[in-house]
Design a protein around this motif. Structure first.
Motif, PDB file in Angstrom:
ATOM      1  N   LYS A  40       0.912  -1.237  -0.048  1.00  0.00           N
ATOM      2  CA  LYS A  40      -0.136  -0.009  -0.112  1.00  0.00           C
ATOM      3  C   LYS A  40       0.880   1.303   0.102  1.00  0.00           C
ATOM      4  N   ILE A  41       0.632   1.931  -1.148  1.00  0.00           N
ATOM      5  CA  ILE A  41       1.162   3.467  -1.111  1.00  0.00           C
ATOM      6  C   ILE A  41       0.242   4.470  -1.355  1.00  0.00           C
ATOM      7  N   PRO A  42      -0.381   5.033  -0.055  1.00  0.00           N
ATOM      8  CA  PRO A  42      -1.425   5.619  -0.248  1.00  0.00           C
ATOM      9  C   PRO A  42      -1.320   7.000  -0.854  1.00  0.00           C
ATOM     10  N   VAL A  43      -2.170   7.326  -1.954  1.00  0.00           N
ATOM     11  CA  VAL A  43      -2.053   8.575  -2.670  1.00  0.00           C
ATOM     12  C   VAL A  43      -3.485   9.404  -2.202  1.00  0.00           C
ATOM     13  N   ILE A  44      -3.546  10.418  -1.922  1.00  0.00           N
ATOM     14  CA  ILE A  44      -4.400  11.335  -1.429  1.00  0.00           C
ATOM     15  C   ILE A  44      -5.001  12.189  -2.834  1.00  0.00           C
ATOM     16  N   TYR A  56      -3.811   1.758  -4.215  1.00  0.00           N
ATOM     17  CA  TYR A  56      -2.908   1.017  -5.355  1.00  0.00           C
ATOM     18  C   TYR A  56      -2.763   1.686  -6.378  1.00  0.00           C
ATOM     19  N   GLN A  57      -2.349   3.255  -6.356  1.00  0.00           N
ATOM     20  CA  GLN A  57      -2.425   3.933  -7.689  1.00  0.00           C
ATOM     21  C   GLN A  57      -0.963   3.497  -8.186  1.00  0.00           C
ATOM     22  N   TRP A  58      -0.072   3.102  -7.387  1.00  0.00           N
ATOM     23  CA  TRP A  58       1.211   2.765  -7.881  1.00  0.00           C
ATOM     24  C   TRP A  58       1.312   1.623  -8.885  1.00  0.00           C
ATOM     25  N   MET A  59       0.220   0.865  -8.935  1.00  0.00           N
ATOM     26  CA  MET A  59       0.056  -0.192 -10.087  1.00  0.00           C
ATOM     27  C   MET A  59      -0.186   0.385 -11.598  1.00  0.00           C
ATOM     28  N   LYS A  60      -0.598   1.709 -11.685  1.00  0.00           N
ATOM     29  CA  LYS A  60      -0.653   2.119 -12.855  1.00  0.00           C
ATOM     30  C   LYS A  60       0.711   2.551 -13.367  1.00  0.00           C
ATOM     31  N   ASP A  61       1.130   2.095 -14.692  1.00  0.00           N
ATOM     32  CA  ASP A  61       2.704   2.666 -15.014  1.00  0.00           C
ATOM     33  C   ASP A  61       2.353   3.771 -15.513  1.00  0.00           C
ATOM     34  N   ASP A  62       3.263   4.785 -15.257  1.00  0.00           N
ATOM     35  CA  ASP A  62       3.054   6.261 -15.722  1.00  0.00           C
ATOM     36  C   ASP A  62       3.605   6.564 -17.050  1.00  0.00           C
ATOM     37  N   PRO A 665      -8.474  -4.205 -13.126  1.00  0.00           N
ATOM     38  CA  PRO A 665      -8.611  -5.501 -12.351  1.00  0.00           C
ATOM     39  C   PRO A 665      -7.675  -5.907 -11.262  1.00  0.00           C
ATOM     40  N   GLN A 666      -6.435  -5.382 -11.588  1.00  0.00           N
ATOM     41  CA  GLN A 666      -5.204  -5.620 -10.543  1.00  0.00           C
ATOM     42  C   GLN A 666      -5.572  -4.696  -9.261  1.00  0.00           C
ATOM     43  N   LYS A 667      -5.902  -3.490  -9.201  1.00  0.00           N
ATOM     44  CA  LYS A 667      -6.316  -2.741  -8.114  1.00  0.00           C
ATOM     45  C   LYS A 667      -7.422  -3.336  -7.187  1.00  0.00           C
ATOM     46  N   TRP A 668      -8.372  -3.852  -8.448  1.00  0.00           N
ATOM     47  CA  TRP A 668      -9.822  -4.274  -7.600  1.00  0.00           C
ATOM     48  C   TRP A 668      -9.260  -5.323  -6.806  1.00  0.00           C
ATOM     49  N   PRO A 674      -8.191  -8.232   1.073  1.00  0.00           N
ATOM     50  CA  PRO A 674      -8.227  -7.916   2.510  1.00  0.00           C
ATOM     51  C   PRO A 674      -9.731  -7.700   2.920  1.00  0.00           C
ATOM     52  N   ALA A 675     -10.803  -7.263   1.826  1.00  0.00           N
ATOM     53  CA  ALA A 675     -11.816  -6.741   2.499  1.00  0.00           C
ATOM     54  C   ALA A 675     -12.801  -8.029   2.802  1.00  0.00           C
ATOM     55  N   THR A 676     -12.847  -9.016   2.001  1.00  0.00           N
ATOM     56  CA  THR A 676     -13.641 -10.032   2.085  1.00  0.00           C
ATOM     57  C   THR A 676     -13.745 -10.838   3.303  1.00  0.00           C
ATOM     58  N   THR A 677     -14.986 -10.994   3.839  1.00  0.00           N
ATOM     59  CA  THR A 677     -14.884 -11.775   5.204  1.00  0.00           C
ATOM     60  C   THR A 677     -15.384 -13.076   5.007  1.00  0.00           C
TER      61      THR A 677
END
Length: 723
Positions: A40-44, A56-62, A665-668, A674-677
């Motif tokens: 996780k690299i939080p981007v606000i 997960y914004q880091w997954m997008k290649d600039d 799909p990668q970010k999703w 970690p969200a699913t219970t």
């Protein structure tokens, strides 16, 4: 990643697969694979006074534009994570490999390998495609009209040799039959090269056209080739022209509005070259007379916001299909050749609410139109005097497709018919005598009897009282007692209807006791263009609630039960999958989101992406409109992921996909896991060698279908619990 082969060759595995269609379960206790954990690299992000955080914004290649054209350039950490996700999915689905292999062989066995299309006559020749046994790709051919020796114009198998991906997206012969052009996408990124072959010498001419989007046409005099350029951001932005046999390129037209798609073609009578310009709600056409193919394009009728039209020329007049004058379901007007402006339009076929005019085909003395109502189609033939008659089918659910004609001076048009249980029949229809000739029936080599199946059309009540058509396919022997597993397919965007058509692949589920259902939900045009308008922008949630209403109705009618349904949808249908996973997770045993458009706010706020500005009329503009931002945020699947008991989920994508980029799909998946219970798996499959449409070969594509269907069975039978 090397594509993993799904065919299992050992005799023991083959026997095990043949013995039972169920999943092969391991004989001893095994440890479940460990899923990747995305950093996780939080981007606000602050936008319109609103704030969101994207871990997960880091997954997008600039450098994504370059990656589309050369996937080896992707950032190392992104590639490493994608490869880890692929390895985890493969390990989790290892027990399904025998089933995948068996279904692949079944699907392959239903395809006639040495097959050919019905030849289309044009002047002294007739053109067709064919496959030889073992071919992954088509061979483009012609022969003298009425019979004679075949000329091979292009062997797409040879073109694809040595390439991980190759797709001939368009092919066309010149009007004088001396040249043959074809557009190849060699990456899956929808960036094409256009090649021209001299049919007298057989040689491919030097200097192929680069950076094209696959759309092209010859001028009626065969002297020029026109094509659409693909920009660095993956959008069609310019029309060029050059001599058909090579030479200097000339800019013909450049569209200044980045929210418009453009293309080029010829009128049916070859009197004009037409440039089409459109987005989801507005369109315009520009014309170049065939007598002067180097002329500057003239506007046919100036664009007006929310007015759509498409035009063709009928020897002495323009024929225009339009929604002007509040003709929601479209009407047909005519206009003089010399003055086709809006003020000159006169009704030829008046607007009828609920009868959506989908398209028009012209030959010298007849006009044919395809109409859609209540999720079925019919074809209406009209002569120059105005007399009309219909071609219709009296079945509960079917697909009737107008193919038109490849010649203008003819009285014959072609159409096809099929249904979920009935393979395609292709007919030539004589417009003057009203007689039809059966030209081909789709052959299923392994055997298929439509009488073994039942096709039904249901109407599911939506929350607001609308009735949502649902097409159902099952074997006659499958009981309607709530015990059958069911796959429910949906799309619901852009006004694209879901045809009740035949698919050999679906039979691998249906023949195992599954029920296959298609939900004809709002957002598509299945019940008219108003059905589309009521499922876009601020009515988009109707698409999602229509789909869950279809599931509820199938349960109420005892076709299946809650928790035994697998939902499937792709691209914008993948948005649907993400939304219904959040809204009603208890309904589904599994969800298959194919190239899913799930990161709605981020994608529709990124103007560099190919489809963002052109699709603001469909979804809204979250950059400038706070109301649109809030509404989209309220359903955006990625943003609405929260602790819930999610079903098993399979998300798929392609590294070279310009439409739904791989990181969606990668970010999703990274956020869902970690969200699913529920303890049910969340899996990701990224094809590292393809784009939006998946594998390019006809058999390689079947492996992907078998993979997804095996996941569906695995999800219903809770295959992961055996690991």
């Amino acid at each position: 990643m090397n594509r993993r082969q799904l065919i299992v060759s050992t005799a023991a595995t083959a026997l095990a697969a043949a013995a039972s269609p169920a999943l092969a379960r391991p004989s001893g206790a095994q440890m479940s694979p460990t899923p990747p954990v995305a950093k996780k690299i939080p981007v606000i992000i602050e936008q319109l006074g609103r704030t969101r955080t994207d871990d997960y914004q880091w997954m997008k290649d600039d450098n994504w534009q370059a990656v589309l054209r050369d996937p080896t350039l992707i950032k190392a950490d992104v590639r490493e994570h994608l490869e880890a996700e692929n390895a985890y999915r493969e390990a989790m689905l290892a027990s399904t490999l025998p089933l995948q292999a068996q279904m692949f062989e079944e699907m392959k066995g239903r395809i006639k390998q040495d097959d050919s299309s019905v030849p289309s006559p044009d002047g002294p020749w007739e053109y067709y495609t064919r496959y030889d046994t073992g071919d992954q790709h088509p061979r483009f051919c012609r022969r003298p009209r009425g019979g004679g020796a075949e000329t091979l114009l292009l062997d797409a198998n040879a073109l694809a040799e040595g390439k991980a991906y190759s797709e001939v997206s368009a092919a066309e012969h010149s009007p004088d039959h001396s040249l043959f052009a074809y557009a190849e996408d060699a990456q899956g990124s929808e960036v094409h090269q256009i090649y021209v072959r001299d049919l007298e010498t057989g040689e491919v001419l030097a200097d192929p056209i680069q950076s094209a989007n696959g759309n092209f046409t010859f001028s009626p005099d065969s002297a020029w080739i026109f094509w659409t350029n693909q920009s660095a951001n993956g959008r069609p932005d310019k029309i060029f022209r050059r001599p058909a046999r090579g030479g200097e390129s000339t800019l013909v037209y450049e569209e200044e509005d980045e929210g418009m798609f453009i293309g080029v073609g010829r009128s049916s009578d070859d009197a004009f070259i037409l440039i089409t310009i459109q987005n989801q709600e507005t369109s315009e056409a520009r014309l170049i007379p065939a007598s002067d193919p180097t002329a500057t394009p003239a506007i046919l009728a100036a664009r007006e916001v929310a007015v759509r039209y498409d035009a063709d020329h009928w020897a002495d007049r323009w024929i225009i299909r339009t929604n002007a004058d509040e003709a929601i379901d479209f009407k047909i007007v005519s206009a003089p050749t010399a003055s086709p402006a809006r003020s000159e339009w006169r009704d030829l076929v008046a607007h009828t609410p609920g009868r959506f005019i989908e398209g028009v085909a012209l030959v010298k003395d007849y006009l044919a139109r395809q109409e859609r109502a209540d999720a079925n189609t019919k074809i209406v033939i009209r002569d120059r005097a105005g007399a009309e008659h219909e071609i219709a089918v009296d079945e509960p659910a079917y697909a009737l497709n107008l193919g038109g004609a490849s010649e203008f001076d003819t009285t014959t048009m072609r159409y096809g018919y099929n249904s979920p249980s009935t393979p395609t029949s292709t007919y030539d229809y004589d417009l003057a005598t009203r007689t039809r000739t059966l030209r081909k029936v789709q052959e299923v080599p392994s055997g298929h009897d439509p009488a073994d199946y039942v096709v039904e059309r249901l109407n599911a009540p939506a929350a607001d009282g609308q009735l949502v058509p649902v097409t159902v396919l099952r074997r006659k022997t499958t009981p309607v007692d709530g015990t059958a597993p069911l796959l429910l397919y949906g799309y619901g965007s852009y006004g694209i209807p879901m045809a009740a058509s035949f698919s050999t692949g679906r039979l691998s589920l249906v023949d195992r006791g599954w029920i296959y259902a298609i939900a004809h939900i709002r957002g598509g045009s299945d019940k008219g263009w108003g059905w589309f308008l009521d499922g876009r922008k601020f009515s988009k949630k109707n698409t999602f609630t229509d789909f869950t209403a279809a599931a509820d109705h199938l349960i109420a009618r005892n076709f299946t039960r809650s928790g035994q349904i697998v939902a499937q949808g792709g691209s914008a249908g993948g948005l649907l999958m993400g939304a219904v996973a959040n809204m009603r997770p208890e309904l589904w045993a599994g969800i298959i989101g194919q190239v899913p458009f799930v990161d709605v706010i981020n994608t529709m706020s990124d103007t560099s992406l190919p489809l963002t500005p052109p699709e603001w009329p469909e979804w809204g503009n979250p950059i400038e409109d706070p109301e649109a931002y809030d509404y989209m945020m309220s359903y955006s699947p990625y943003d609405q992921v929260a602790p819930r008991a999610y079903p098993a989920i399979l998300a798929t994508g392609g590294l070279s996909d310009p439409r739904v980029t791989y990181w969606e799909p990668q970010k999703w998946v990274a956020k869902l896991r970690p969200a699913t219970t529920s303890g049910k798996p969340v899996l990701l499959k990224i094809n590292m060698e393809a784009g939006h449409g998946g594998a390019s070969g006809r058999f390689d594509y079947l492996k992907e279908v078998a993979h997804d269907y095996a996941f569906a069975i695995w999800a219903v039978e809770r295959g992961w619990e055996a690991a």
